[in-house]
Scaffold this motif. Structure first.
Motif, mmCIF file in Angstrom:
data_model
loop_
_atom_site.group_PDB
_atom_site.id
_atom_site.type_symbol
_atom_site.label_atom_id
_atom_site.label_comp_id
_atom_site.label_asym_id
_atom_site.label_seq_id
_atom_site.Cartn_x
_atom_site.Cartn_y
_atom_site.Cartn_z
ATOM 1 N N ASP A 1 -23.709 -25.514 -75.528
ATOM 2 C CA ASP A 1 -23.277 -25.330 -74.151
ATOM 3 C C ASP A 1 -24.440 -24.740 -73.366
ATOM 4 O O ASP A 1 -24.746 -23.556 -73.481
ATOM 5 C CB ASP A 1 -22.062 -24.400 -74.099
ATOM 6 N N TYR A 2 -25.108 -25.566 -72.585
ATOM 7 C CA TYR A 2 -26.285 -25.118 -71.837
ATOM 8 C C TYR A 2 -25.906 -24.291 -70.612
ATOM 9 O O TYR A 2 -26.759 -23.626 -70.025
ATOM 10 C CB TYR A 2 -27.128 -26.315 -71.412
ATOM 11 N N ASP A 3 -24.647 -24.319 -70.213
ATOM 12 C CA ASP A 3 -24.207 -23.535 -69.068
ATOM 13 C C ASP A 3 -23.827 -22.111 -69.445
ATOM 14 O O ASP A 3 -23.657 -21.268 -68.575
ATOM 15 C CB ASP A 3 -23.016 -24.204 -68.384
ATOM 16 N N ALA A 4 -23.703 -21.839 -70.728
ATOM 17 C CA ALA A 4 -23.315 -20.498 -71.173
ATOM 18 C C ALA A 4 -24.472 -19.533 -70.949
ATOM 19 O O ALA A 4 -25.638 -19.893 -71.119
ATOM 20 C CB ALA A 4 -22.940 -20.533 -72.652
ATOM 21 N N PRO A 5 -24.179 -18.293 -70.544
ATOM 22 C CA PRO A 5 -25.258 -17.316 -70.360
ATOM 23 C C PRO A 5 -25.950 -17.011 -71.685
ATOM 24 O O PRO A 5 -25.320 -16.985 -72.737
ATOM 25 C CB PRO A 5 -24.542 -16.085 -69.803
#
Length: 96
Positions: free
Chosen positions: A4-8
């Motif tokens: 998940d590239y959107d996860a911090p």
């Protein structure tokens, strides 16, 4: 495995404030030399004023075995001439 590239990447506790980073100082491996100056470490401007220094340069006229390319305006040896146009000779590099 999916990522998940959107996860911090860091949690809020792990992120440092700007003040904390400034207190810590420069990062490991960082140097005071700019990357441009790292290529030539012996070059030192020194802050000296060179405005009164005169340079002696000997300029030779174009020789009989040389020509000036009408495309790049460089003086080249006759062996580097590719062809001659109405405007003048063209060197092999410009003819490509």
């Amino acid at each position: 495995m999916a990522t998940d590239y959107d996860a911090p990447r860091k949690s809020e506790e792990e992120s440092d404030s700007i003040e904390a980073l400034k207190e810590r100082g420069p990062a490991k491996g960082a140097s005071g030399i700019d990357s441009e100056d790292a290529d030539n470490p012996s070059f030192d401007l020194g802050g000296s004023d060179l405005s009164d220094v005169e340079l002696d340069v000997v300029v030779l006229p174009q020789q009989d075995d040389e020509f000036t390319c009408v495309n790049c305006f460089l003086v080249r040896h006759r062996s580097q001439m590719d062809h001659e146009t109405d405007l003048g000779p063209i060197c092999a590099e410009c003819a490509r």
